[in-house]
Design a protein around this motif. Structure first.
Motif, mmCIF file in Angstrom:
data_model
loop_
_atom_site.group_PDB
_atom_site.id
_atom_site.type_symbol
_atom_site.label_atom_id
_atom_site.label_comp_id
_atom_site.label_asym_id
_atom_site.label_seq_id
_atom_site.Cartn_x
_atom_site.Cartn_y
_atom_site.Cartn_z
ATOM 1 N N THR A 55 0.874 -1.185 0.000
ATOM 2 C CA THR A 55 0.000 0.000 0.000
ATOM 3 C C THR A 55 0.899 1.220 0.000
ATOM 4 O O THR A 55 1.270 1.727 1.048
ATOM 5 C CB THR A 55 -0.908 0.011 1.234
ATOM 6 N N THR A 58 -0.372 7.450 -1.453
ATOM 7 C CA THR A 58 -0.898 8.094 -2.656
ATOM 8 C C THR A 58 -0.145 9.373 -2.917
ATOM 9 O O THR A 58 0.043 10.183 -2.009
ATOM 10 C CB THR A 58 -2.392 8.409 -2.483
ATOM 11 N N THR A 61 -1.931 15.195 -5.220
ATOM 12 C CA THR A 61 -2.664 15.551 -6.439
ATOM 13 C C THR A 61 -1.967 16.706 -7.131
ATOM 14 O O THR A 61 -1.614 17.690 -6.489
ATOM 15 C CB THR A 61 -4.102 15.950 -6.086
ATOM 16 N N THR A 219 4.932 9.405 -7.859
ATOM 17 C CA THR A 219 4.466 8.029 -7.698
ATOM 18 C C THR A 219 4.582 7.599 -6.237
ATOM 19 O O THR A 219 5.584 7.897 -5.579
ATOM 20 C CB THR A 219 5.304 7.092 -8.577
ATOM 21 N N GLY A 220 3.551 6.949 -5.760
ATOM 22 C CA GLY A 220 3.591 6.470 -4.374
ATOM 23 C C GLY A 220 4.643 5.385 -4.195
ATOM 24 O O GLY A 220 5.109 4.753 -5.152
#
Length: 277
Positions: A55, A58, A61, A219-220
């Motif tokens: 995981t 994120t 944005t 990018t995570g």
């Protein structure tokens, strides 16, 4: 099948290669590499359980792209044919507003003495409806009497005021209403005016040019790799059939002897299944 690598060893003073001539002293033919037949592949082991899904955080944005410029207004379309002229029903006439009160009449001035009235001429007899009877001659007008003095001006009457109060919107199709929420001398007119019907929706304007795409966020982080599944069972070992022995060549063989020995070696390997026939 096998991988076979063969080389020739000559005397140091020969200087030849695999195409030795009769002047070389070939000592021995060497089989450099001999790989056994690969056994059948073992059955694939059961797939190990999938590792937990990584995981990654994120990425932020990206900023919103700038708004694109408004597209140019398209050319005006041709005027459509004039539709039939339909006169709508005339709405009801609104009620008449309340008349303001009449101011008080000032006192009448004293009338001067009336001059003597001249003699009235004889009036002709009125005939029946139809032609008008002949009017008798008008008597001589007597002299005008002397005008009496003007009487004093009476006091001013009370003035009235008229102001607009509230103005509300009524439902379409209802009558307009005007009411007096004040007094007879201080009139306050409140209006209720019906709302007009909703007009037709205008055409949709052209779509503006799309704004530039915002910058892609970072990018995570990559999630952890899942555990490796268990290794499948090893397949059975291959069975290797020994090839028939081939005698070594003499210390100083002729090229014919080298060729014969090599053919025997190849035939032995084919018979054992190491070389394709």
């Amino acid at each position: 099948m096998i991988n076979l690598s063969i080389f020739f060893a000559c005397n140091d003073n020969c200087g030849c290669n695999s195409g030795c001539n009769s002047g070389c002293n070939v000592k021995r033919i060497y089989v450099n590499t001999l790989t056994g037949i690969t056994g059948p592949t073992g059955a694939t082991g059961a797939t190990g359980p999938a590792g937990p899904a990584g995981t990654g955080a994120t990425g932020a944005t990206g900023p919103i792209g700038a708004t694109g410029a408004t597209g140019p207004i398209g050319p005006t379309g041709a005027t459509g044919a004039t539709g039939p002229s339909i006169t709508g029903v005339t709405g009801p006439t609104g009620p008449t507003g309340i008349a303001g009160p009449t101011g008080a009449t000032g006192p009448t001035g004293i009338a001067g003495p009336t001059g003597p009235t001249g003699a009235t001429g004889v009036t002709g007899v009125t005939g029946p409806t139809g032609p008008t009877g002949v009017t008798g001659p008008t008597g001589v007008t007597g002299p005008t009497g002397i005008a009496g003095p003007t009487g004093p001006t009476g006091p001013d009457g009370e003035s009235a005021s008229v102001v607009v109060g509230t103005t509300d919107t009524g439902e379409p199709g209802t009558a307009a209403i005007v009411t007096n929420s004040g007094t007879d001398t201080n009139v306050v007119l409140d209006f209720v005016i019906p709302r007009g019907a909703t007009g037709a929706t205008g055409p949709t304007g052209a779509t503006g040019i799309a704004g530039a795409t915002g910058v892609t966020g970072p990018t995570g982080a990559t999630g952890a790799t899942g555990a490796t599944g268990a290794t499948g069972a090893t397949g059975p070992e291959a069975t290797i059939t020994p090839a028939a022995a081939v005698a070594d060549v003499e210390s100083t063989p002729t090229p014919e002897e080298v060729g014969t020995t090599l053919n025997e070696l190849l035939a032995s390997l084919r018979a054992a299944g190491f070389l394709a026939t």
